[in-house]
Design an enzyme around this catalytic site. Structure first.
Site, PDB file in Angstrom:
ATOM      1  N   VAL A  95       0.843  -1.190   0.000  1.00 59.67           N
ATOM      2  CA  VAL A  95       0.000   0.000   0.000  1.00 59.67           C
ATOM      3  C   VAL A  95       0.882   1.246   0.000  1.00 59.67           C
ATOM      4  O   VAL A  95       1.851   1.327   0.765  1.00 59.67           O
ATOM      5  CB  VAL A  95      -0.948   0.007   1.218  1.00 59.67           C
TER       6      VAL A  95
ATOM      7  N   ASP B  63     -13.776  -9.722   7.553  1.00 61.53           N
ATOM      8  CA  ASP B  63     -12.474  -9.484   8.196  1.00 61.53           C
ATOM      9  C   ASP B  63     -12.518  -8.168   8.974  1.00 61.53           C
ATOM     10  O   ASP B  63     -11.604  -7.357   8.903  1.00 61.53           O
ATOM     11  CB  ASP B  63     -11.361  -9.453   7.148  1.00 61.53           C
TER      12      ASP B  63
END
Length: 643
Positions: free
Chosen positions: A25, A134
């Site tokens: 990221v 999640d």
């Protein structure tokens, strides 16, 4: 990737923000729209994993279907050097895990406010048929304005395709895993509710409810152990607030909240004094004879790290015979080495060594069949290689071609066109090829089918209803998504200044943000009316006419004024040229003309002796006249005496 790397001539990498199990990221800058974005690219070592690629694509699809203030927006998807990427809204701030560490203890009301925002986003996802699967503090972002954003829908899955997921695979983080998932059950909306309850527990205590030496141990506690009490950690926590945790983390899904909205509704009143005497929540009794199933993948991970079986399965019966004992048993029975090797999943050399070390005779296979087999394999491999080399072709580049053009180019290369599918794209025009299933320049066999993915144009999203919203905030949000926003001002007595009264696009219209312009009619507040200057020149009738025409309330009072004509304006409470609204009152003083003299007063008394009102109106004049007449009488009396 290094800073200043530019992706697709648009996204400039600024710095790394970290990485996860399948992607790296970065903070990047969108040069086209001049805004910072989060750039998420699949790791290079995983780009050839088809399952991960599908999971990565599913994250894009799942997130683009959700437009909510508390969900990170996905702006774009693409592929760079063989790796797929996502471009998402950049949230300047921390994740909830870091926020808890930095701000603990968090005030109860702030905990409730954060959870309500999270629940609102989760309910929106569930309404769209999407389960996150999640949910954990690391996937909850909090920006500098304390606004919550849920991210990472990489393992979210639509309810309609859940039956395609293998039930023996647990996806998610073990500390937030629901009991039914530890038993191999399917993830559901109730699983997300369970994770939210664990997160609420962590915000109040700075720790997760269950810890263990291994992930399997933690999973077992989720399935069997009672939820620890947050009031044992902090007795000041209201029982009603703890009850929200207990109900959302009940072992049986049917004992939990019906949905995120129901949990939010309960949470909103958890700090109310009227719930101060609430008793502890107790779910219906659970059956305890249910078989506990731990996912095989996790068990294998524990075995690889050397964890003994009694730690994984505390109640397990004595372990089965070892591999060596099994080999010895088969050897004594006269099995051939290759047969034993196949049964115990070991190499023939391993089996041979075990048998030799234990003095067990074994049958030897003749060597010549293996030699012949080896030669045949070598010949076959050579023929296959030569045939492959002669049939090998290079996949052509068909990006940005029409379907017909791409088909022609693929056939010229000796390949065939397989399936045709479509996808949305912001960079490739509608009807042209976005990509093929095999990247250009790669090798393929003659006659292989190349699947094409055709652009269906830019993705369209529901515009939404902004009437009544603050224009400045709405315009900033929409411009960040690529919309063009125009403002038209209009006065309104009913809508507050700065609020949107009308929008040019229907709330339910599906639009492409990049190519869409919206016009908002914005209230400038109540209608402003300019007050004329009535002093000296204006009359009471003129003031009244103006007030009637403009729906303005005017209060009049009068007084004598020798400098102003009768019925003309002496003064006004609001200066001429000023602006007022219809809810304001104008005070105007009207002249009665000059104050009357004493002789005029006497004449009035002679002609109107029966009129009490006239006497009252000229009371001050009469008093003055009386004073003057008294002086005159005294003077006459004096003259008479002298005579």
């Amino acid at each position: 990737m290094l800073p200043d790397t530019v992706i697709d001539n648009r996204y400039k990498i600024i710095k790394s923000l970290g990485g996860g199990g399948m992607a790296n990221v970065y903070l990047a800058h969108d040069e086209f729209l001049d805004r910072d974005v989060t750039f998420k690219m699949m790791r290079l070592d995983m780009k050839n994993d088809a399952d991960l690629a599908k999971r990565f694509q599913r994250e894009a699809v799942s997130a683009t279907e959700l437009v909510h203030d508390n969900i990170v927006q996905v702006y774009d998807t693409g592929e760079y050097e063989g790796s797929q990427y996502l471009v998402m809204e950049y949230v300047a701030g921390d994740d909830l895990k870091s926020y808890i560490a930095q701000h603990f203890p968090i005030p109860y009301q702030q905990v409730v406010d954060i959870m309500i925002q999270i629940l609102s986003a989760v309910q929106a996802a569930h309404d769209a048929g999407i389960i996150h699967r999640d949910l954990k503090p690391q996937n909850i972002l909090i920006n500098e304005q304390a606004q919550v954003k849920i991210t990472d829908f990489g393992i979210a899955i639509a309810k309609s395709v859940q039956d395609m997921t293998q039930t023996n695979t647990v996806i998610g983080s073990v500390h937030y895993l629901s009991p039914e998932q530890t038993r191999g059950g399917m993830a559901s909306a109730k699983s997300d509710i369970y994770a939210l309850g664990v997160m609420l527990y962590e915000m109040l205590t700075k720790q997760v409810p269950y810890e263990g030496d291994t992930p399997v141990a933690v999973a077992m506690k989720h399935a069997t152990a009672d939820m620890p009490s947050v009031r044992d950690f902090d007795p000041r926590i209201p029982q009603a607030l703890e009850n929200v945790i207990l109900k959302s983390t009940a072992k049986r899904p049917q004992d939990r909240y019906l949905g995120a909205a129901a949990m939010s509704e309960d949470l909103q009143t958890a700090l109310s004094p009227r719930r101060s005497d609430e008793t502890r929540f107790a779910p219906m009794s659970e059956t305890t004879d249910e078989t506990r199933i731990i996912p095989m993948a996790q068990i294998q991970d524990q075995l690889k790290t050397g964890v003994s079986s009694d730690k994984i399965f505390p109640d397990e019966v004595p372990e089965e015979p070892s591999v060596q004992e099994t080999i010895i048993t088969y050897g004594k029975k006269g099995y051939a080495i290759k047969d034993i090797a196949r049964k115990v999943d070991r190499t023939p050399n391993f089996v041979r060594n075990v048998l030799q070390e234990n003095g067990i005779k074994f049958r030897k296979s003749p060597k010549w069949p293996w030699a012949i087999l080896g030669m045949l394999i070598l010949i076959a491999a050579t023929l296959i290689f030569l045939n492959y080399q002669s049939n090998k072709v290079t996949v052509p580049d068909v990006t940005n071609l029409t379907q017909d053009q791409a088909t022609t180019r693929i056939k010229k290369a000796g390949l065939t066109v397989g399936t045709i599918s479509s996808t949305t794209s912001k960079r490739v025009a509608k009807g042209k090829v976005v990509r093929s299933t095999q990247s250009s320049g790669s090798e393929a066999k003659k006659g292989d089918a190349i699947n094409l993915i055709i652009s269906s144009g830019r993705a369209k999203v529901r515009f939404g209803d902004y009437v009544g919203s603050d224009y400045t905030m709405a315009a900033a949000q929409l411009r960040a998504q690529g919309y063009s926003v125009n403002r038209k001002d209009s006065a309104s007595d009913n809508v507050a200044e700065g609020k949107i009264m009308l929008q040019s696009i229907d709330a339910n219209d599906k639009v492409d943000p990049i190519s869409t312009t919206v016009d908002f009619t914005v209230s400038t507040g109540a209608v402003k009316i300019t007050v004329p200057d009535f002093t000296s020149k204006g009359t009471q009738e003129q003031v009244q006419n103006w007030a009637s025409q403009n729906d303005i309330v005017v209060n009049f009072n009068t007084q004598y004024d020798g400098n102003t004509k009768k019925d003309h304006v002496i003064s006004q409470s609001i200066r001429g040229g000023s602006s007022i609204t219809k809810d304001m009152v104008l005070l105007v003083t009207i002249s009665q003309g000059p104050q009357q003299s004493s002789s005029d007063s006497s004449d009035d008394e002679d002609t109107s002796s029966d009129s009490d009102s006239s006497s009252s109106k000229n009371n001050s004049s009469s008093n003055s006249s009386s004073s003057k007449n008294s002086s005159s009488t005294d003077s006459s009396s004096s003259s008479s005496d002298k005579e």
